[in-house]
Design a protein around this motif. Structure first.
Motif, PDB file in Angstrom:
ATOM      1  N   ASP A  89       0.923  -1.173   0.017  1.00 33.36           N
ATOM      2  CA  ASP A  89       0.212  -0.068   0.056  1.00 33.36           C
ATOM      3  C   ASP A  89       1.046   1.291  -0.080  1.00 33.36           C
ATOM      4  O   ASP A  89       0.632   2.268  -0.723  1.00 33.36           O
ATOM      5  CB  ASP A  89      -1.100   0.024   1.137  1.00 33.36           C
ATOM      6  N   LEU A  90       1.980   1.393   0.851  1.00 32.23           N
ATOM      7  CA  LEU A  90       2.830   2.352   0.872  1.00 32.23           C
ATOM      8  C   LEU A  90       3.640   2.406  -0.418  1.00 32.23           C
ATOM      9  O   LEU A  90       3.945   3.739  -1.033  1.00 32.23           O
ATOM     10  CB  LEU A  90       3.659   2.343   1.905  1.00 32.23           C
ATOM     11  N   ALA A  91       3.792   1.380  -0.898  1.00 31.33           N
ATOM     12  CA  ALA A  91       4.843   1.586  -2.302  1.00 31.33           C
ATOM     13  C   ALA A  91       4.007   1.858  -3.448  1.00 31.33           C
ATOM     14  O   ALA A  91       4.568   2.965  -4.200  1.00 31.33           O
ATOM     15  CB  ALA A  91       5.157  -0.150  -2.513  1.00 31.33           C
ATOM     16  N   GLU A  92       2.758   1.565  -3.369  1.00 29.08           N
ATOM     17  CA  GLU A  92       1.806   2.303  -4.472  1.00 29.08           C
ATOM     18  C   GLU A  92       1.690   3.675  -4.188  1.00 29.08           C
ATOM     19  O   GLU A  92       1.554   4.422  -5.310  1.00 29.08           O
ATOM     20  CB  GLU A  92       0.359   1.576  -4.410  1.00 29.08           C
ATOM     21  N   LEU A  93       1.434   4.284  -2.955  1.00 29.71           N
ATOM     22  CA  LEU A  93       1.360   5.613  -2.700  1.00 29.71           C
ATOM     23  C   LEU A  93       2.692   6.285  -3.023  1.00 29.71           C
ATOM     24  O   LEU A  93       2.718   7.300  -3.741  1.00 29.71           O
ATOM     25  CB  LEU A  93       0.974   5.955  -1.241  1.00 29.71           C
ATOM     26  N   HIS A  94       3.750   5.762  -2.882  1.00 30.39           N
ATOM     27  CA  HIS A  94       5.179   6.160  -3.102  1.00 30.39           C
ATOM     28  C   HIS A  94       5.058   6.549  -4.543  1.00 30.39           C
ATOM     29  O   HIS A  94       5.619   7.677  -5.147  1.00 30.39           O
ATOM     30  CB  HIS A  94       6.233   5.335  -2.700  1.00 30.39           C
ATOM     31  N   GLU A  95       4.618   5.614  -5.344  1.00 28.73           N
ATOM     32  CA  GLU A  95       4.908   5.724  -6.733  1.00 28.73           C
ATOM     33  C   GLU A  95       3.857   6.754  -7.485  1.00 28.73           C
ATOM     34  O   GLU A  95       4.247   7.363  -8.326  1.00 28.73           O
ATOM     35  CB  GLU A  95       4.509   4.209  -7.581  1.00 28.73           C
ATOM     36  N   LYS A  96       2.807   6.792  -6.756  1.00 33.34           N
ATOM     37  CA  LYS A  96       1.857   7.939  -7.095  1.00 33.34           C
ATOM     38  C   LYS A  96       2.291   9.394  -6.827  1.00 33.34           C
ATOM     39  O   LYS A  96       2.166  10.172  -7.482  1.00 33.34           O
ATOM     40  CB  LYS A  96       0.550   7.668  -6.248  1.00 33.34           C
ATOM     41  N   ILE A  97       3.031   9.351  -5.752  1.00 34.12           N
ATOM     42  CA  ILE A  97       3.542  10.596  -5.152  1.00 34.12           C
ATOM     43  C   ILE A  97       4.987  11.105  -6.219  1.00 34.12           C
ATOM     44  O   ILE A  97       4.798  12.273  -6.750  1.00 34.12           O
ATOM     45  CB  ILE A  97       4.336  10.878  -3.892  1.00 34.12           C
ATOM     46  N   LEU A  98       5.632  10.192  -6.856  1.00 34.08           N
ATOM     47  CA  LEU A  98       6.553  10.510  -7.599  1.00 34.08           C
ATOM     48  C   LEU A  98       5.862  10.676  -9.253  1.00 34.08           C
ATOM     49  O   LEU A  98       6.481  11.522  -9.764  1.00 34.08           O
ATOM     50  CB  LEU A  98       7.405   9.009  -7.665  1.00 34.08           C
ATOM     51  N   GLU A  99       4.808  10.012  -9.479  1.00 35.06           N
ATOM     52  CA  GLU A  99       4.179  10.353 -10.819  1.00 35.06           C
ATOM     53  C   GLU A  99       3.685  11.667 -10.657  1.00 35.06           C
ATOM     54  O   GLU A  99       3.626  12.566 -11.457  1.00 35.06           O
ATOM     55  CB  GLU A  99       3.019   9.402 -10.897  1.00 35.06           C
ATOM     56  N   ILE A 100       3.083  12.194  -9.588  1.00 33.31           N
ATOM     57  CA  ILE A 100       2.458  13.666  -9.419  1.00 33.31           C
ATOM     58  C   ILE A 100       3.608  14.470  -9.308  1.00 33.31           C
ATOM     59  O   ILE A 100       3.621  15.526 -10.196  1.00 33.31           O
ATOM     60  CB  ILE A 100       1.550  13.822  -8.037  1.00 33.31           C
ATOM     61  N   ARG A 101       4.808  14.293  -8.783  1.00 35.87           N
ATOM     62  CA  ARG A 101       6.094  15.310  -8.839  1.00 35.87           C
ATOM     63  C   ARG A 101       6.378  15.299 -10.222  1.00 35.87           C
ATOM     64  O   ARG A 101       6.663  16.444 -10.921  1.00 35.87           O
ATOM     65  CB  ARG A 101       7.200  14.479  -7.978  1.00 35.87           C
ATOM     66  N   ASP A 102       6.402  14.158 -11.192  1.00 32.71           N
ATOM     67  CA  ASP A 102       6.943  14.306 -12.359  1.00 32.71           C
ATOM     68  C   ASP A 102       5.969  15.030 -13.382  1.00 32.71           C
ATOM     69  O   ASP A 102       6.411  15.600 -14.411  1.00 32.71           O
ATOM     70  CB  ASP A 102       7.225  13.055 -12.862  1.00 32.71           C
ATOM     71  N   GLN A 103       4.642  14.469 -13.113  1.00 30.63           N
ATOM     72  CA  GLN A 103       3.687  15.084 -14.295  1.00 30.63           C
ATOM     73  C   GLN A 103       2.939  16.402 -13.837  1.00 30.63           C
ATOM     74  O   GLN A 103       2.475  16.992 -14.804  1.00 30.63           O
ATOM     75  CB  GLN A 103       2.498  13.804 -14.444  1.00 30.63           C
ATOM     76  N   ALA A 104       2.583  16.585 -12.623  1.00 30.92           N
ATOM     77  CA  ALA A 104       2.127  17.726 -12.137  1.00 30.92           C
ATOM     78  C   ALA A 104       2.824  19.108 -11.707  1.00 30.92           C
ATOM     79  O   ALA A 104       2.447  20.125 -11.708  1.00 30.92           O
ATOM     80  CB  ALA A 104       0.740  17.298 -11.361  1.00 30.92           C
ATOM     81  N   ALA A 106       6.579  19.126 -11.336  1.00 27.43           N
ATOM     82  CA  ALA A 106       7.776  19.290 -12.125  1.00 27.43           C
ATOM     83  C   ALA A 106       7.759  19.723 -13.565  1.00 27.43           C
ATOM     84  O   ALA A 106       8.141  20.540 -14.306  1.00 27.43           O
ATOM     85  CB  ALA A 106       8.939  18.358 -12.143  1.00 27.43           C
ATOM     86  N   HIS A 107       6.589  19.127 -14.047  1.00 32.55           N
ATOM     87  CA  HIS A 107       6.162  19.148 -15.509  1.00 32.55           C
ATOM     88  C   HIS A 107       4.684  19.523 -15.750  1.00 32.55           C
ATOM     89  O   HIS A 107       3.957  18.928 -14.896  1.00 32.55           O
ATOM     90  CB  HIS A 107       6.572  18.039 -16.425  1.00 32.55           C
ATOM     91  N   ALA A 108       4.130  20.020 -16.934  1.00 29.98           N
ATOM     92  CA  ALA A 108       2.824  20.271 -17.090  1.00 29.98           C
ATOM     93  C   ALA A 108       2.253  19.026 -17.980  1.00 29.98           C
ATOM     94  O   ALA A 108       2.054  19.177 -19.194  1.00 29.98           O
ATOM     95  CB  ALA A 108       2.565  21.596 -17.631  1.00 29.98           C
ATOM     96  N   ASP A 109       2.364  17.677 -17.587  1.00 28.69           N
ATOM     97  CA  ASP A 109       1.719  16.822 -18.400  1.00 28.69           C
ATOM     98  C   ASP A 109       0.498  16.847 -18.856  1.00 28.69           C
ATOM     99  O   ASP A 109      -0.504  17.597 -18.125  1.00 28.69           O
ATOM    100  CB  ASP A 109       2.061  15.400 -17.916  1.00 28.69           C
ATOM    101  N   TRP A 110       0.231  16.500 -19.981  1.00 22.34           N
ATOM    102  CA  TRP A 110      -1.280  16.400 -20.438  1.00 22.34           C
ATOM    103  C   TRP A 110      -2.255  16.027 -19.491  1.00 22.34           C
ATOM    104  O   TRP A 110      -3.506  16.414 -19.268  1.00 22.34           O
ATOM    105  CB  TRP A 110      -1.542  16.064 -21.952  1.00 22.34           C
TER     106      TRP A 110
END
Length: 178
Positions: A89-104, A106-110
């Motif tokens: 559960d924490l590994a999944e949240l960790h990955e979600k936070i990294l995705e948000i960092r990368d896409q929302a 640090a960058h303006a992904d579509w």
């Protein structure tokens, strides 16, 4: 003495320190929410977003490749220190936070920032552009983020102590094995 062990020890120590910093940010978020009367609804949302964005950035920086000038590992591999053993559960949240960092953040992904041109009778040109604003408080459950930080701080701090103890032994500063 292994140069790689020293680099890992430096990175783990910095990551432990930053987990504590994120915990402080999330504590500050709760304090901001308590003082609703002092801010307009708009300013309160912006203050909360700023704290969440700072939390995401500081959380993610050790799990992303960084410039360390050869003094620390370039990134912290969660598997190398068994960060999420038994906690998918924490590994999944960790990955979600990294995705948000990368896409929302640090960058303006579509995915997070789509726009479209629309006809508009209200606009003098007859058209305008619609776009989404990211609502960070909707993207992350703050209580789950806090649980992730608490878990990571403990595991990473334990790893930092272990790394330092072993390095101290290699330096001959103590006679014990951990």
């Amino acid at each position: 003495m292994s140069q790689e062990k020293q680099k890992l020890a430096h990175k783990v120590f910095l990551a432990a320190r930053d987990m504590g910093e994120v915990g402080d940010y999330l504590w500050s978020l709760r304090e901001v929410e308590k003082n609703l009367g002092n801010l307009s609804k708009y300013r309160l949302k912006k203050a909360k977003d700023a704290i969440i964005i700072a939390s995401i950035v500081v959380y993610a920086r050790h799990f992303k490749k960084t410039l360390s000038n050869g003094n620390a590992s370039k990134w912290l591999n969660a598997n190398e220190i068994n960060l999420f053993d038994g906690r998918p559960d924490l590994a999944e949240l960790h990955e979600k936070i990294l995705e948000i960092r990368d896409q929302a953040v640090a960058h303006a992904d579509w995915t997070y920032y789509p726009t479209s041109l629309v006809q508009s009778a209200d606009d003098c040109l007859g058209f305008s552009r619609e776009f989404n604003r990211v609502d960070y408080m909707q993207l992350i459950d703050v209580s789950k983020f806090q649980a992730l930080i608490d878990h990571n701080w403990k595991v990473i701090s334990d790893s930092a102590c272990y790394q330092d103890f072993n390095l101290a032994n290699e330096f001959g500063w103590c006679d014990n094995k951990f």
